[in-house]
Write a protein that holds these residues in place. Structure first.
Motif, short mmCIF file in Angstrom:
data_model
loop_
_atom_site.label_atom_id
_atom_site.label_comp_id
_atom_site.label_asym_id
_atom_site.label_seq_id
_atom_site.Cartn_x
_atom_site.Cartn_y
_atom_site.Cartn_z
N PRO A 6 -3.98 -1.86 -0.86
CA PRO A 6 -4.23 -0.64 -1.64
C PRO A 6 -4.26 0.61 -0.77
N PHE A 7 -4.82 0.48 0.43
CA PHE A 7 -4.86 1.62 1.34
C PHE A 7 -3.45 2.06 1.72
N VAL A 8 -2.59 1.12 2.05
CA VAL A 8 -1.21 1.45 2.45
C VAL A 8 -0.47 2.09 1.28
N LEU A 9 -0.67 1.57 0.08
CA LEU A 9 -0.03 2.15 -1.10
C LEU A 9 -0.51 3.58 -1.34
N GLN A 10 -1.82 3.79 -1.24
CA GLN A 10 -2.37 5.13 -1.44
C GLN A 10 -1.88 6.09 -0.36
N LEU A 11 -1.85 5.63 0.88
CA LEU A 11 -1.36 6.45 1.97
C LEU A 11 0.11 6.77 1.77
N ILE A 15 1.82 10.42 1.71
CA ILE A 15 2.95 10.72 2.59
C ILE A 15 4.16 11.17 1.76
N ALA A 16 4.33 10.58 0.58
CA ALA A 16 5.45 10.97 -0.28
C ALA A 16 5.30 12.43 -0.71
N PHE A 17 4.09 12.86 -1.05
CA PHE A 17 3.88 14.27 -1.41
C PHE A 17 4.19 15.17 -0.22
N TRP A 18 3.78 14.76 0.97
CA TRP A 18 4.08 15.53 2.18
C TRP A 18 5.59 15.61 2.40
N ALA A 19 6.28 14.49 2.24
CA ALA A 19 7.73 14.44 2.47
C ALA A 19 8.47 15.30 1.46
N VAL A 20 8.06 15.25 0.21
CA VAL A 20 8.70 16.09 -0.82
C VAL A 20 8.46 17.56 -0.51
N TRP A 55 -6.67 6.90 -7.65
CA TRP A 55 -5.48 6.23 -7.15
C TRP A 55 -5.24 6.51 -5.67
N ILE A 56 -5.82 7.59 -5.14
CA ILE A 56 -5.63 7.94 -3.74
C ILE A 56 -6.95 8.10 -2.99
N ALA A 57 -8.05 7.76 -3.63
CA ALA A 57 -9.38 8.03 -3.08
C ALA A 57 -9.64 7.33 -1.75
N THR A 58 -9.25 6.08 -1.61
CA THR A 58 -9.54 5.34 -0.38
C THR A 58 -8.80 5.94 0.81
N ALA A 59 -7.51 6.19 0.65
CA ALA A 59 -6.73 6.75 1.75
C ALA A 59 -7.17 8.17 2.07
N ALA A 60 -7.42 8.98 1.05
CA ALA A 60 -7.85 10.36 1.28
C ALA A 60 -9.21 10.39 1.96
#
Length: 126
Positions: A6-11, A15-20, A55-60
């Motif tokens: 889940p961490f890798v998916l959230q990260l 990263i996708a938002f950063w790349a876009v 959906w992104i809480a753990t990675a953030a």
């Protein structure tokens, strides 16, 4: 227990938002950093409900916990400018302090207005 997948998916989502954002910056030759554009896109996605915060809480949360590590390369890079700091150190310190004060004031007012807007939306819902 730390859940790896889940961490890798959230990260990956972050990263996708950063790349876009970076792609938009490069395509349109904008003066704004691609990371900032990515953060704005992430904010829009969160505010519109396209993306849920959980959906992104753990990675953030993990990135925020280790945020200080992201500044180490910047600080190490400043060592190259020893002469600049010796000749213009006071001016740089005053500039940094005043800009920090400006950021704090704008942040405080933004949070204040955000709470007022939230209260208005809550009243309008009821």
């Amino acid at each position: 227990m730390f859940k790896f997948y889940p961490f890798v998916l959230q990260l990956s989502v972050l990263i996708a938002f950063w790349a876009v954002g970076s792609a938009i910056q490069q395509v349109f030759h904008l003066a704004v950093s691609g990371a900032i554009i990515g953060l704005l896109l992430l904010l829009v996605a969160l505010l519109t409900g396209i993306l849920k915060a959980q959906w992104i809480a753990t990675a953030a949360g993990s990135m925020l916990k280790h945020l200080v590590l992201f500044f180490i390369p910047c600080v190490v890079g400043l060592i190259q400018y020893h002469d600049l700091f010796m000749s213009h150190g006071l001016q740089l310190i005053v500039t940094v302090l005043l800009s920090t004060l400006c950021v704090l004031v704008v942040t405080a007012y933004s949070v204040y207005l955000g709470f007022k807007l939230e209260a208005l939306f809550t009243q309008a819902k009821d």
